[in-house]
Design a protein around this motif. Structure first.
Motif, PDB file in Angstrom:
ATOM      1  N   LYS A  70       0.806  -1.222   0.000  1.00 19.83           N
ATOM      2  CA  LYS A  70       0.000   0.000   0.000  1.00 19.83           C
ATOM      3  C   LYS A  70       0.838   1.271   0.000  1.00 19.83           C
ATOM      4  CE  LYS A  70      -4.251  -1.759   2.137  1.00 19.83           C
ATOM      5  NZ  LYS A  70      -5.178  -1.652   3.293  1.00 19.83           N
ATOM      6  N   SER A  71       2.048   1.192   0.527  1.00 23.96           N
ATOM      7  CA  SER A  71       2.829   2.414   0.725  1.00 23.96           C
ATOM      8  C   SER A  71       3.869   2.669  -0.349  1.00 23.96           C
ATOM      9  CB  SER A  71       3.523   2.372   2.090  1.00 23.96           C
ATOM     10  OG  SER A  71       4.479   1.325   2.151  1.00 23.96           O
ATOM     11  N   THR A  72       4.100   1.696  -1.236  1.00 29.12           N
ATOM     12  CA  THR A  72       5.129   1.868  -2.260  1.00 29.12           C
ATOM     13  C   THR A  72       4.543   1.652  -3.649  1.00 29.12           C
ATOM     14  OG1 THR A  72       5.778  -0.456  -2.021  1.00 29.12           O
ATOM     15  CG2 THR A  72       7.003   1.155  -0.751  1.00 29.12           C
ATOM     16  N   PRO A  73       5.006   2.409  -4.643  1.00 28.95           N
ATOM     17  CA  PRO A  73       4.487   2.296  -6.007  1.00 28.95           C
ATOM     18  C   PRO A  73       5.141   1.163  -6.782  1.00 28.95           C
ATOM     19  CG  PRO A  73       6.114   4.027  -5.925  1.00 28.95           C
ATOM     20  CD  PRO A  73       5.994   3.505  -4.512  1.00 28.95           C
ATOM     21  N   ILE A  74       4.973  -0.058  -6.300  1.00 31.88           N
ATOM     22  CA  ILE A  74       5.615  -1.211  -6.916  1.00 31.88           C
ATOM     23  C   ILE A  74       4.692  -2.415  -6.766  1.00 31.88           C
ATOM     24  CG2 ILE A  74       6.829  -1.978  -4.836  1.00 31.88           C
ATOM     25  CD1 ILE A  74       9.304  -2.470  -6.614  1.00 31.88           C
ATOM     26  N   ASN A  75       4.687  -3.277  -7.752  1.00 32.56           N
ATOM     27  CA  ASN A  75       3.888  -4.506  -7.676  1.00 32.56           C
ATOM     28  C   ASN A  75       4.562  -5.488  -6.730  1.00 32.56           C
ATOM     29  OD1 ASN A  75       1.745  -4.088  -9.750  1.00 32.56           O
ATOM     30  ND2 ASN A  75       3.520  -3.871 -11.091  1.00 32.56           N
ATOM     31  N   VAL A  76       3.778  -6.062  -5.834  1.00 30.00           N
ATOM     32  CA  VAL A  76       4.305  -7.001  -4.844  1.00 30.00           C
ATOM     33  C   VAL A  76       3.901  -8.421  -5.194  1.00 30.00           C
ATOM     34  CG1 VAL A  76       4.195  -7.741  -2.431  1.00 30.00           C
ATOM     35  CG2 VAL A  76       4.351  -5.309  -2.986  1.00 30.00           C
ATOM     36  N   GLN A  77       4.901  -9.276  -5.257  1.00 29.34           N
ATOM     37  CA  GLN A  77       4.708 -10.726  -5.398  1.00 29.34           C
ATOM     38  C   GLN A  77       5.213 -11.340  -4.108  1.00 29.34           C
ATOM     39  OE1 GLN A  77       5.945 -13.007  -9.060  1.00 29.34           O
ATOM     40  NE2 GLN A  77       7.659 -13.604  -7.761  1.00 29.34           N
ATOM     41  N   THR A  78       4.373 -12.110  -3.414  1.00 34.02           N
ATOM     42  CA  THR A  78       4.778 -12.572  -2.087  1.00 34.02           C
ATOM     43  C   THR A  78       4.247 -13.959  -1.751  1.00 34.02           C
ATOM     44  OG1 THR A  78       4.876 -11.945   0.258  1.00 34.02           O
ATOM     45  CG2 THR A  78       2.800 -11.558  -0.879  1.00 34.02           C
ATOM     46  N   GLY A  79       4.994 -14.651  -0.898  1.00 34.85           N
ATOM     47  CA  GLY A  79       4.574 -15.958  -0.424  1.00 34.85           C
ATOM     48  C   GLY A  79       5.309 -16.323   0.851  1.00 34.85           C
ATOM     49  N   GLY A  80       4.986 -17.502   1.356  1.00 34.43           N
ATOM     50  CA  GLY A  80       5.577 -18.002   2.581  1.00 34.43           C
ATOM     51  C   GLY A  80       4.513 -18.348   3.604  1.00 34.43           C
ATOM     52  N   GLY A  81       4.213 -19.634   3.757  1.00 36.57           N
ATOM     53  CA  GLY A  81       3.272 -20.075   4.771  1.00 36.57           C
ATOM     54  C   GLY A  81       1.810 -19.880   4.425  1.00 36.57           C
ATOM     55  N   ILE A  82       1.502 -19.657   3.169  1.00 40.42           N
ATOM     56  CA  ILE A  82       0.100 -19.450   2.763  1.00 40.42           C
ATOM     57  C   ILE A  82      -0.579 -20.806   2.625  1.00 40.42           C
ATOM     58  CG2 ILE A  82      -1.396 -18.556   0.939  1.00 40.42           C
ATOM     59  CD1 ILE A  82       0.841 -16.475   0.409  1.00 40.42           C
ATOM     60  N   ARG A  83      -1.650 -20.994   3.401  1.00 38.35           N
ATOM     61  CA  ARG A  83      -2.278 -22.308   3.450  1.00 38.35           C
ATOM     62  C   ARG A  83      -3.798 -22.277   3.307  1.00 38.35           C
ATOM     63  NH1 ARG A  83       2.077 -23.270   2.551  1.00 38.35           N
ATOM     64  NH2 ARG A  83       3.531 -24.787   3.425  1.00 38.35           N
ATOM     65  N   ASN A  84      -4.418 -21.111   3.143  1.00 38.26           N
ATOM     66  CA  ASN A  84      -5.867 -21.096   2.976  1.00 38.26           C
ATOM     67  C   ASN A  84      -6.314 -19.899   2.149  1.00 38.26           C
ATOM     68  OD1 ASN A  84      -6.567 -18.798   4.865  1.00 38.26           O
ATOM     69  ND2 ASN A  84      -5.568 -20.178   6.331  1.00 38.26           N
ATOM     70  N   ALA A  85      -7.555 -19.980   1.677  1.00 43.37           N
ATOM     71  CA  ALA A  85      -8.103 -18.966   0.784  1.00 43.37           C
ATOM     72  C   ALA A  85      -8.266 -17.621   1.486  1.00 43.37           C
ATOM     73  CB  ALA A  85      -9.445 -19.433   0.230  1.00 43.37           C
ATOM     74  N   ASP A  86      -8.515 -17.625   2.790  1.00 39.12           N
ATOM     75  CA  ASP A  86      -8.655 -16.364   3.518  1.00 39.12           C
ATOM     76  C   ASP A  86      -7.355 -15.565   3.500  1.00 39.12           C
ATOM     77  OD1 ASP A  86     -11.291 -16.890   4.094  1.00 39.12           O
ATOM     78  OD2 ASP A  86     -10.890 -17.672   6.111  1.00 39.12           O
ATOM     79  N   GLN A  87      -6.227 -16.253   3.657  1.00 38.06           N
ATOM     80  CA  GLN A  87      -4.934 -15.577   3.594  1.00 38.06           C
ATOM     81  C   GLN A  87      -4.714 -14.966   2.211  1.00 38.06           C
ATOM     82  OE1 GLN A  87      -2.643 -19.046   4.671  1.00 38.06           O
ATOM     83  NE2 GLN A  87      -2.192 -18.235   6.716  1.00 38.06           N
ATOM     84  N   ILE A  88      -5.067 -15.714   1.183  1.00 42.53           N
ATOM     85  CA  ILE A  88      -4.909 -15.222  -0.191  1.00 42.53           C
ATOM     86  C   ILE A  88      -5.775 -13.996  -0.419  1.00 42.53           C
ATOM     87  CG2 ILE A  88      -5.303 -15.790  -2.627  1.00 42.53           C
ATOM     88  CD1 ILE A  88      -4.668 -18.729  -1.828  1.00 42.53           C
ATOM     89  N   ALA A  89      -7.030 -14.076   0.012  1.00 40.63           N
ATOM     90  CA  ALA A  89      -7.949 -12.954  -0.166  1.00 40.63           C
ATOM     91  C   ALA A  89      -7.444 -11.711   0.559  1.00 40.63           C
ATOM     92  CB  ALA A  89      -9.340 -13.333   0.335  1.00 40.63           C
ATOM     93  N   LYS A  90      -6.914 -11.899   1.766  1.00 35.25           N
ATOM     94  CA  LYS A  90      -6.404 -10.752   2.531  1.00 35.25           C
ATOM     95  C   LYS A  90      -5.247 -10.083   1.799  1.00 35.25           C
ATOM     96  CE  LYS A  90      -4.736  -9.356   7.108  1.00 35.25           C
ATOM     97  NZ  LYS A  90      -4.475  -9.786   8.513  1.00 35.25           N
ATOM     98  N   LEU A  91      -4.348 -10.868   1.257  1.00 38.72           N
ATOM     99  CA  LEU A  91      -3.208 -10.315   0.538  1.00 38.72           C
ATOM    100  C   LEU A  91      -3.650  -9.584  -0.727  1.00 38.72           C
ATOM    101  CD1 LEU A  91      -0.706 -13.269   0.938  1.00 38.72           C
ATOM    102  CD2 LEU A  91      -0.360 -10.964   1.830  1.00 38.72           C
ATOM    103  N   LEU A  92      -4.502 -10.230  -1.515  1.00 36.75           N
ATOM    104  CA  LEU A  92      -4.944  -9.610  -2.761  1.00 36.75           C
ATOM    105  C   LEU A  92      -5.765  -8.358  -2.496  1.00 36.75           C
ATOM    106  CD1 LEU A  92      -5.872 -12.799  -4.851  1.00 36.75           C
ATOM    107  CD2 LEU A  92      -3.817 -11.378  -5.051  1.00 36.75           C
ATOM    108  N   ASN A  93      -6.644  -8.426  -1.510  1.00 30.54           N
ATOM    109  CA  ASN A  93      -7.446  -7.247  -1.153  1.00 30.54           C
ATOM    110  C   ASN A  93      -6.582  -6.133  -0.552  1.00 30.54           C
ATOM    111  OD1 ASN A  93      -9.812  -8.483  -2.015  1.00 30.54           O
ATOM    112  ND2 ASN A  93     -10.300  -9.294   0.010  1.00 30.54           N
ATOM    113  N   GLY A  94      -5.424  -6.514  -0.009  1.00 32.15           N
ATOM    114  CA  GLY A  94      -4.524  -5.538   0.590  1.00 32.15           C
ATOM    115  C   GLY A  94      -3.566  -4.897  -0.398  1.00 32.15           C
ATOM    116  N   GLY A  95      -3.706  -5.245  -1.668  1.00 26.94           N
ATOM    117  CA  GLY A  95      -2.884  -4.604  -2.684  1.00 26.94           C
ATOM    118  C   GLY A  95      -1.771  -5.445  -3.265  1.00 26.94           C
ATOM    119  N   VAL A  96      -1.612  -6.682  -2.789  1.00 25.21           N
ATOM    120  CA  VAL A  96      -0.614  -7.583  -3.362  1.00 25.21           C
ATOM    121  C   VAL A  96      -1.058  -7.991  -4.762  1.00 25.21           C
ATOM    122  CG1 VAL A  96       0.347  -9.917  -3.167  1.00 25.21           C
ATOM    123  CG2 VAL A  96       0.253  -8.415  -1.160  1.00 25.21           C
TER     124      VAL A  96
END
Length: 245
Positions: A70-96
């Protein structure tokens, strides 16, 4: 495209040596500031790994990663310990922009495919950190690089061939954090076998000539981490250098 990397542990930037959590180097600078500096240097993407999440199989740095997105003008690709759809939704909705799936893409492909159907395959990067045996067979590592899968890398990639995923990331663990050169032959063979794969290379880049050698393969992307933190060359040089002939 160059993907500068940020590896997170305990809220700070670190690098591991050959994936060993006990061989960790801490670097100064808040992760948000590091990401901002990458954007200023001309990077369009940043690759962020939640190493705490990778080790415990439970994402631990999600809020910090969303702050970066949210704070930087760059596309973020991220992972590590993601195990459910709620985590994915939170990241994508958060700007990832893209979620990286590693071990679970090996151990539970049906679940991963269901997420691709739900969120869109282009929102995912399939990441395989591999051990290469004496016969030259690459097998993905599991559980924070402490185990190897029984299925080989080529078979796993074929399993996802029907999906138009956003990226395919392959790291040779033996090269990671060593700065002694990438496994160019591994990537050359993968691109020959899967010419349409959006392959991102990772591991081993220690000098600008390594970047040029990888660029000569025309991969989808090149991840660079420790070499930038150790000032082996600048991000601007990596972005603008020409492929080796």
């Amino acid at each position: 495209m160059i993907y500068p990397a940020i590896d997170l542990m305990d809220g700070g930037c670190v690098r591991l040596f050959k994936g060993d959590f006990d061989l960790r180097t801490n670097y100064d600078g808040a992760p948000t500031d590091v990401a901002a500096s990458f954007a200023k240097a001309g990077a369009k993407w940043v690759h962020i790994v939640d190493l705490d999440g990778a080790r415990t199989e439970n994402a631990a740095q999600t809020d910090l990663i969303i702050e970066i997105a949210k704070s930087t003008p760059i596309n973020v690709q991220t992972g590590g310990g993601i195990r459910n759809a709620d985590q994915i939704a939170k990241l994508l909705n958060g700007g990832v922009s893209r979620v990286v799936l590693g071990s679970i893409a090996v151990t539970d492909p049906l679940t991963v495919m269901s997420w691709m159907d739900k969120f869109g395959a282009d929102k995912f990067c399939l990441a395989f950190d591999v051990h290469i045996n004496e016969a030259g067979v690459a097998r993905p590592a599991l559980k924070g690089w402490t185990q190897s899968a029984s299925t080989d890398l080529l078979s796993i990639i074929k399993r996802y061939s029907a999906y138009d995923y956003g990226a395919l990331l392959v790291t040779d663990i033996a090269k990671d954090g060593v700065l002694l050169g990438p496994n160019v032959e591994l990537y050359r063979n993968l691109l020959a076998r899967f010419p349409n794969a959006p392959l991102i290379t990772s591991g081993g880049v220690g000098k600008l000539d390594d970047v040029k050698a990888l660029k000569s393969l025309s991969p989808y992307g090149i991840i660079i981490g420790k070499a930038l933190y150790e000032n082996k060359f600048t991000l601007e040089e990596a972005i603008t250098c020409s492929p080796s002939e």
